[in-house]
Design a protein around this motif. Structure first.
Motif, PDB file in Angstrom:
ATOM      1  N   ARG A  79       0.868  -1.183   0.000  1.00 44.87           N
ATOM      2  CA  ARG A  79       0.000   0.000   0.000  1.00 44.87           C
ATOM      3  C   ARG A  79       0.901   1.228   0.000  1.00 44.87           C
ATOM      4  NH1 ARG A  79      -2.224   3.362   4.095  1.00 44.87           N
ATOM      5  NH2 ARG A  79      -4.281   4.207   3.541  1.00 44.87           N
ATOM      6  N   ARG A  80       0.713   2.097  -1.000  1.00 43.99           N
ATOM      7  CA  ARG A  80       1.601   3.248  -1.157  1.00 43.99           C
ATOM      8  C   ARG A  80       0.798   4.531  -1.373  1.00 43.99           C
ATOM      9  NH1 ARG A  80       7.377   2.556  -0.731  1.00 43.99           N
ATOM     10  NH2 ARG A  80       7.717   0.312  -0.902  1.00 43.99           N
ATOM     11  N   PRO A  81       1.265   5.655  -0.787  1.00 44.49           N
ATOM     12  CA  PRO A  81       0.594   6.936  -1.068  1.00 44.49           C
ATOM     13  C   PRO A  81       0.835   7.356  -2.505  1.00 44.49           C
ATOM     14  CG  PRO A  81       2.596   7.296   0.196  1.00 44.49           C
ATOM     15  CD  PRO A  81       2.398   5.809   0.129  1.00 44.49           C
ATOM     16  N   MET A  82      -0.125   8.050  -3.054  1.00 46.32           N
ATOM     17  CA  MET A  82      -0.051   8.473  -4.451  1.00 46.32           C
ATOM     18  C   MET A  82      -0.121   9.991  -4.527  1.00 46.32           C
ATOM     19  SD  MET A  82      -2.437   7.307  -7.675  1.00 46.32           S
ATOM     20  CE  MET A  82      -3.928   7.926  -6.895  1.00 46.32           C
ATOM     21  N   LEU A  83       0.787  10.568  -5.299  1.00 48.02           N
ATOM     22  CA  LEU A  83       0.871  12.016  -5.428  1.00 48.02           C
ATOM     23  C   LEU A  83      -0.295  12.559  -6.239  1.00 48.02           C
ATOM     24  CD1 LEU A  83       2.600  14.678  -5.195  1.00 48.02           C
ATOM     25  CD2 LEU A  83       3.507  14.060  -7.442  1.00 48.02           C
ATOM     26  N   THR A  84      -0.870  13.645  -5.774  1.00 49.31           N
ATOM     27  CA  THR A  84      -1.782  14.440  -6.589  1.00 49.31           C
ATOM     28  C   THR A  84      -1.326  15.886  -6.510  1.00 49.31           C
ATOM     29  OG1 THR A  84      -4.044  15.222  -6.890  1.00 49.31           O
ATOM     30  CG2 THR A  84      -3.401  14.617  -4.649  1.00 49.31           C
ATOM     31  N   LEU A  85      -1.169  16.522  -7.665  1.00 47.96           N
ATOM     32  CA  LEU A  85      -0.725  17.913  -7.698  1.00 47.96           C
ATOM     33  C   LEU A  85      -1.893  18.881  -7.798  1.00 47.96           C
ATOM     34  CD1 LEU A  85       2.422  17.669  -9.976  1.00 47.96           C
ATOM     35  CD2 LEU A  85       2.291  17.773  -7.486  1.00 47.96           C
ATOM     36  N   ARG A  86      -3.117  18.358  -7.741  1.00 49.09           N
ATOM     37  CA  ARG A  86      -4.287  19.233  -7.716  1.00 49.09           C
ATOM     38  C   ARG A  86      -4.523  19.663  -6.278  1.00 49.09           C
ATOM     39  NH1 ARG A  86      -9.149  16.493 -10.892  1.00 49.09           N
ATOM     40  NH2 ARG A  86     -10.107  18.436 -10.171  1.00 49.09           N
ATOM     41  N   LEU A  87      -4.358  20.959  -6.021  1.00 46.88           N
ATOM     42  CA  LEU A  87      -4.352  21.464  -4.654  1.00 46.88           C
ATOM     43  C   LEU A  87      -5.674  21.199  -3.946  1.00 46.88           C
ATOM     44  CD1 LEU A  87      -2.736  22.953  -2.519  1.00 46.88           C
ATOM     45  CD2 LEU A  87      -3.592  25.113  -3.449  1.00 46.88           C
ATOM     46  N   ASN A  88      -6.803  21.304  -4.663  1.00 46.45           N
ATOM     47  CA  ASN A  88      -8.088  21.092  -3.995  1.00 46.45           C
ATOM     48  C   ASN A  88      -8.226  19.656  -3.497  1.00 46.45           C
ATOM     49  OD1 ASN A  88      -8.181  20.195  -6.667  1.00 46.45           O
ATOM     50  ND2 ASN A  88     -10.409  20.374  -6.768  1.00 46.45           N
ATOM     51  N   LEU A  89      -7.749  18.687  -4.304  1.00 43.21           N
ATOM     52  CA  LEU A  89      -7.807  17.295  -3.865  1.00 43.21           C
ATOM     53  C   LEU A  89      -6.836  17.044  -2.721  1.00 43.21           C
ATOM     54  CD1 LEU A  89      -8.047  15.393  -7.280  1.00 43.21           C
ATOM     55  CD2 LEU A  89      -9.882  15.927  -5.661  1.00 43.21           C
ATOM     56  N   LEU A  90      -5.660  17.680  -2.798  1.00 46.23           N
ATOM     57  CA  LEU A  90      -4.674  17.505  -1.741  1.00 46.23           C
ATOM     58  C   LEU A  90      -5.205  18.037  -0.414  1.00 46.23           C
ATOM     59  CD1 LEU A  90      -1.771  16.433  -1.440  1.00 46.23           C
ATOM     60  CD2 LEU A  90      -0.965  18.767  -1.787  1.00 46.23           C
ATOM     61  N   LEU A  91      -5.834  19.220  -0.448  1.00 44.62           N
ATOM     62  CA  LEU A  91      -6.393  19.793   0.772  1.00 44.62           C
ATOM     63  C   LEU A  91      -7.530  18.935   1.315  1.00 44.62           C
ATOM     64  CD1 LEU A  91      -6.430  23.569  -0.247  1.00 44.62           C
ATOM     65  CD2 LEU A  91      -4.925  22.494   1.437  1.00 44.62           C
ATOM     66  N   GLU A  92      -8.357  18.420   0.406  1.00 46.23           N
ATOM     67  CA  GLU A  92      -9.481  17.587   0.837  1.00 46.23           C
ATOM     68  C   GLU A  92      -8.990  16.312   1.507  1.00 46.23           C
ATOM     69  OE1 GLU A  92     -13.032  14.927  -1.217  1.00 46.23           O
ATOM     70  OE2 GLU A  92     -12.079  16.546  -2.344  1.00 46.23           O
TER      71      GLU A  92
ATOM     72  N   GLY B 231      -7.474  13.414   6.700  1.00 48.95           N
ATOM     73  CA  GLY B 231      -6.428  12.557   7.246  1.00 48.95           C
ATOM     74  C   GLY B 231      -6.078  11.393   6.351  1.00 48.95           C
ATOM     75  N   ARG B 232      -6.440  11.456   5.068  1.00 45.39           N
ATOM     76  CA  ARG B 232      -6.217  10.341   4.153  1.00 45.39           C
ATOM     77  C   ARG B 232      -5.687  10.868   2.825  1.00 45.39           C
ATOM     78  NH1 ARG B 232      -8.733   5.576   4.325  1.00 45.39           N
ATOM     79  NH2 ARG B 232      -9.265   5.740   2.112  1.00 45.39           N
ATOM     80  N   LEU B 233      -4.455  10.566   2.524  1.00 47.22           N
ATOM     81  CA  LEU B 233      -3.936  10.821   1.193  1.00 47.22           C
ATOM     82  C   LEU B 233      -4.387   9.692   0.273  1.00 47.22           C
ATOM     83  CD1 LEU B 233      -0.305  11.953   2.047  1.00 47.22           C
ATOM     84  CD2 LEU B 233      -2.122  13.379   1.113  1.00 47.22           C
ATOM     85  N   PRO B 234      -4.542   9.943  -1.016  1.00 48.73           N
ATOM     86  CA  PRO B 234      -4.900   8.849  -1.923  1.00 48.73           C
ATOM     87  C   PRO B 234      -3.791   7.802  -1.949  1.00 48.73           C
ATOM     88  CG  PRO B 234      -4.309  10.822  -3.148  1.00 48.73           C
ATOM     89  CD  PRO B 234      -4.385  11.229  -1.717  1.00 48.73           C
ATOM     90  N   HIS B 235      -4.181   6.541  -2.021  1.00 47.73           N
ATOM     91  CA  HIS B 235      -3.233   5.435  -2.040  1.00 47.73           C
ATOM     92  C   HIS B 235      -3.531   4.505  -3.206  1.00 47.73           C
ATOM     93  CE1 HIS B 235      -2.236   6.766   1.993  1.00 47.73           C
ATOM     94  NE2 HIS B 235      -1.267   5.869   2.063  1.00 47.73           N
ATOM     95  N   VAL B 236      -2.516   3.796  -3.630  1.00 47.61           N
ATOM     96  CA  VAL B 236      -2.700   2.689  -4.565  1.00 47.61           C
ATOM     97  C   VAL B 236      -2.204   1.424  -3.890  1.00 47.61           C
ATOM     98  CG1 VAL B 236      -2.553   4.080  -6.659  1.00 47.61           C
ATOM     99  CG2 VAL B 236      -0.474   3.118  -5.673  1.00 47.61           C
ATOM    100  N   LEU B 237      -2.779   0.306  -4.311  1.00 46.19           N
ATOM    101  CA  LEU B 237      -2.457  -0.983  -3.714  1.00 46.19           C
ATOM    102  C   LEU B 237      -1.864  -1.909  -4.759  1.00 46.19           C
ATOM    103  CD1 LEU B 237      -5.819  -1.603  -1.787  1.00 46.19           C
ATOM    104  CD2 LEU B 237      -3.799  -0.366  -0.977  1.00 46.19           C
ATOM    105  N   LEU B 238      -0.979  -2.761  -4.321  1.00 48.23           N
ATOM    106  CA  LEU B 238      -0.536  -3.899  -5.122  1.00 48.23           C
ATOM    107  C   LEU B 238      -1.238  -5.125  -4.564  1.00 48.23           C
ATOM    108  CD1 LEU B 238       1.219  -5.404  -7.161  1.00 48.23           C
ATOM    109  CD2 LEU B 238       3.042  -5.460  -5.437  1.00 48.23           C
ATOM    110  N   VAL B 239      -2.101  -5.730  -5.377  1.00 48.83           N
ATOM    111  CA  VAL B 239      -2.864  -6.889  -4.922  1.00 48.83           C
ATOM    112  C   VAL B 239      -2.509  -8.092  -5.782  1.00 48.83           C
ATOM    113  CG1 VAL B 239      -4.755  -5.423  -4.126  1.00 48.83           C
ATOM    114  CG2 VAL B 239      -4.854  -6.420  -6.418  1.00 48.83           C
ATOM    115  N   SER B 240      -2.755  -9.264  -5.228  1.00 49.07           N
ATOM    116  CA  SER B 240      -2.502 -10.513  -5.937  1.00 49.07           C
ATOM    117  C   SER B 240      -3.549 -11.533  -5.520  1.00 49.07           C
ATOM    118  CB  SER B 240      -1.094 -11.035  -5.629  1.00 49.07           C
ATOM    119  OG  SER B 240      -0.861 -12.271  -6.281  1.00 49.07           O
ATOM    120  N   ASN B 241      -3.714 -12.554  -6.330  1.00 46.07           N
ATOM    121  CA  ASN B 241      -4.612 -13.651  -5.969  1.00 46.07           C
ATOM    122  C   ASN B 241      -3.867 -14.788  -5.289  1.00 46.07           C
ATOM    123  OD1 ASN B 241      -3.197 -14.332  -8.256  1.00 46.07           O
ATOM    124  ND2 ASN B 241      -4.888 -15.453  -9.225  1.00 46.07           N
TER     125      ASN B 241
END
Length: 583
Positions: free
Chosen positions: A541-554, A559-569
């Motif tokens: 599980r890793r944080p993902m950068l967003t350079l859109r200030l409104n999304l970053l502030l939101e 208390g939650r930055l956007p994240h991406v996951l590496l999943v497997s079966n």
């Protein structure tokens, strides 16, 4: 006086070593920290991976990406990377050297054209303005094709100007005897060859931009007689000799379909219909110009006023008209297009830079009018206030979202630069004004590469996720993404990846009974997990950068930055535990 006057010209003119050092200072930041940031997935990944696959597959006519033909652009940008891969090995540094060299070439071209049109000070300041253009600084590490294309357009128009000037000076209209040779012949041949290279970079758009600019110039100057001096039949042969070999080779392998598809979809359809983005208004590029060319964009208004006044006085009519035509045609052409991207107007910045440099640099007898001086002072005060306010806002953002590193000094540098500019506006010290702006922008560019890019690297998850996959992957496994654009995975893993966006596609992958690795946004994973309960395990599980200030502030407020996951079966090997996704 708001100008660098002739009393200062001796500092540069005739001093080749000084010129080389100053130009080197402007170009050097583009070669700083090429190895640090991971590949940018928006564009850079395609121009790093495609040449690698061309080498691996020994396919130098048909570009490949993700082991499929990639024919949405001609191959020159890929070809330029190939010798660096062969010499230095496949790496992001080898790929980025090409973009840095392209930026350096553009800076040198701006200097040469400005010096040829006016004087070396204009050329040097114009080169400094281009070198400190924010959009160029950003694209130089992201988009080889746009940097290369801009340099080729600038080179073609510079060659036309030089050929036209030489032919005019040796024309029977300008002299009492006819020339004994065809003046500017090699410049004309180089002009058409450069357009051909532009066509091999982005297609027929190169002909449109160069031809349209020249048409506007001839229209303004009413010099249609210059068309006879362009050797158009010979030029068409040169253009065909550069462009046709690749198209003929492509036709021999794949037929007409990819050629017609490229011309219709990537050129005509992009101009006449909405392909990538919702349609933006006709004045969209005015806001882009103001932001991407800041702070120099604010001086375009007095530069145009000053240039027009000099033109009306019959001084420097031809170079001023040429710069006006260059800026006007590119801005008008892309404003009429349905598809609009901010980097499309990059080719007009060299002309705008020279025009602004001419505003600051002129002989002492060419004084600005009182109204022009007042306008310059007001604009400088506005720029200074924006720098001060920008430094404060930047400091608050860095303090809230990031920590540590030299980046914390950048807001101080920007604010102090604004205070310095405010002092120059108050004291009316023109010599220091453009030099102060250049200094602040060069320092900011270095901070961007040395401090900002390392600061945001932990928020760019694709490379570390690929490293986690590479540690466990086997040849029969499937790797890809779900609703994530991550083309750099192909480069880092050296293998084909799948790209899916619908649950039924995930169902088909799970039914294959092969081990899969999939990068998926955390928000999407919760939905997919409900559809396939217990079938997917979170590995990373890793944080993902967003350079859109409104999304970053939101996100920060929640208390939650956007994240991406590496999943497997499949679970990890015994002894390791999968990372749980937070809910």
């Amino acid at each position: 006086m708001w100008a660098i006057t002739s009393r200062r010209l001796h500092i540069v003119q005739g001093n080749a070593l000084g010129l080389a050092l100053l130009l080197g200072v402007l170009i050097a930041p583009y070669f700083v920290n090429l190895s640090g940031p991971s590949l940018w997935d928006s564009t850079e990944a395609f121009y790093a991976e495609t040449p690698r696959e061309m080498l691996e597959l020994k396919s130098f006519v048909i570009p490949y990406f993700n082991y499929e033909p990639r024919l949405n652009k001609p191959p020159l940008a890929y070809w330029l990377v190939l010798p660096f891969y062969r010499t230095f090995g496949v790496s992001q540094v080898a790929e980025r050297i090409v973009a840095a060299l392209g930026a350096g070439a553009l800076i040198l071209l701006t200097f040469g054209l400005g010096a040829a049109m006016f004087n070396q000070w204009v050329g040097l300041l114009g080169a400094a303005i281009v070198a400190t253009t924010p959009r160029l600084i950003l694209l130089a590490q992201k988009s080889i094709i746009d940097i290369t294309f801009t340099a080729l357009i600038a080179a073609a128009l510079a060659l036309f100007w030089l050929a036209m000037r030489e032919r005019e000076s040796s024309s029977p209209r300008m002299t009492r005897r006819a020339p004994t040779r065809t003046p500017g012949r090699w410049a004309v041949i180089a002009f058409y060859a450069t357009i051909g290279l532009g066509v091999l970079t982005k297609g027929p758009l190169a002909i449109v931009l160069v031809g349209g600019t020249i048409f506007f110039h001839l229209l303004i100057m009413r010099r249609w007689d210059l068309l006879r001096l362009m050797n158009i039949p010979v030029g068409l042969l040169v253009l065909a000799g550069v462009v046709l070999p690749w198209y003929v080779a492509l036709y021999a392998r794949l037929g007409w379909e990819p050629i017609t598809s490229f011309i219709m979809r990537e050129n005509i359809a992009r101009f006449t219909s909405d392909i990538d983005w919702s349609r933006r208004g006709p004045f969209y590029y005015l806001s882009v110009l103001a932001g991407d060319f800041f702070p120099w964009s604010l001086y375009l208004i007095p530069a145009i006023v000053f240039g027009y006044r000099r033109w009306r006085q019959n001084d420097e009519r031809s170079p001023t008209a040429f710069l006006f035509a260059w800026i006007a045609f590119i801005l008008l052409f892309f404003s009429l297009a349905h598809n609009k991207h901010e980097y499309y107007i990059l080719p007009l910045y060299p002309a705008a830079a020279i025009l602004i440099a001419r505003l600051f640099v002129h002989p002492s007898h060419e004084l600005l009018a009182p109204g022009e001086r007042r306008l310059m002072r007001v604009i400088t005060i506005v720029v200074a206030v924006l720098f001060i306010a920008g430094g404060i806002v930047l400091g608050l953002i860095i303090a809230r979202f990031f920590s540590g590193g030299w980046m914390v000094l950048l807001p101080l540098v920007v604010s102090l630069g604004g205070l310095w500019l405010l002092g120059q506006a108050r004291l009316s010290r023109p010599m220091r004004l453009p030099l102060s702006l250049v200094g602040v922008m060069v320092v900011s560019a270095l901070f961007y590469r040395l401090a900002f890019l390392p600061l945001i690297e932990p928020y760019r998850p694709i490379k570390p996720l690929c490293e986690a996959i590479a540690h466990d992957i086997r040849s029969e496994d499937l790797v890809g993404t779900y609703n994530v654009a991550a083309p750099s995975m192909v480069f880092y893993l050296r293998r084909r990846i799948f790209q899916i966006s619908r649950p039924e596609e995930m169902r088909a992958l799970l039914a294959s009974h092969r081990r899969i690795f999939c990068v998926i946004p955390e928000s999407e994973f919760h939905h997919v997990e409900r559809l396939f309960p217990g079938q997917l395990i979170v590995w990373e599980r890793r944080p993902m950068l967003t350079l859109r200030l409104n999304l970053l502030l939101e996100r920060r407020a929640n208390g939650r930055l956007p994240h991406v996951l590496l999943v497997s079966n499949r679970p990890r090997e015994p002894g390791t535990n999968p990372v749980k996704a937070s809910h």
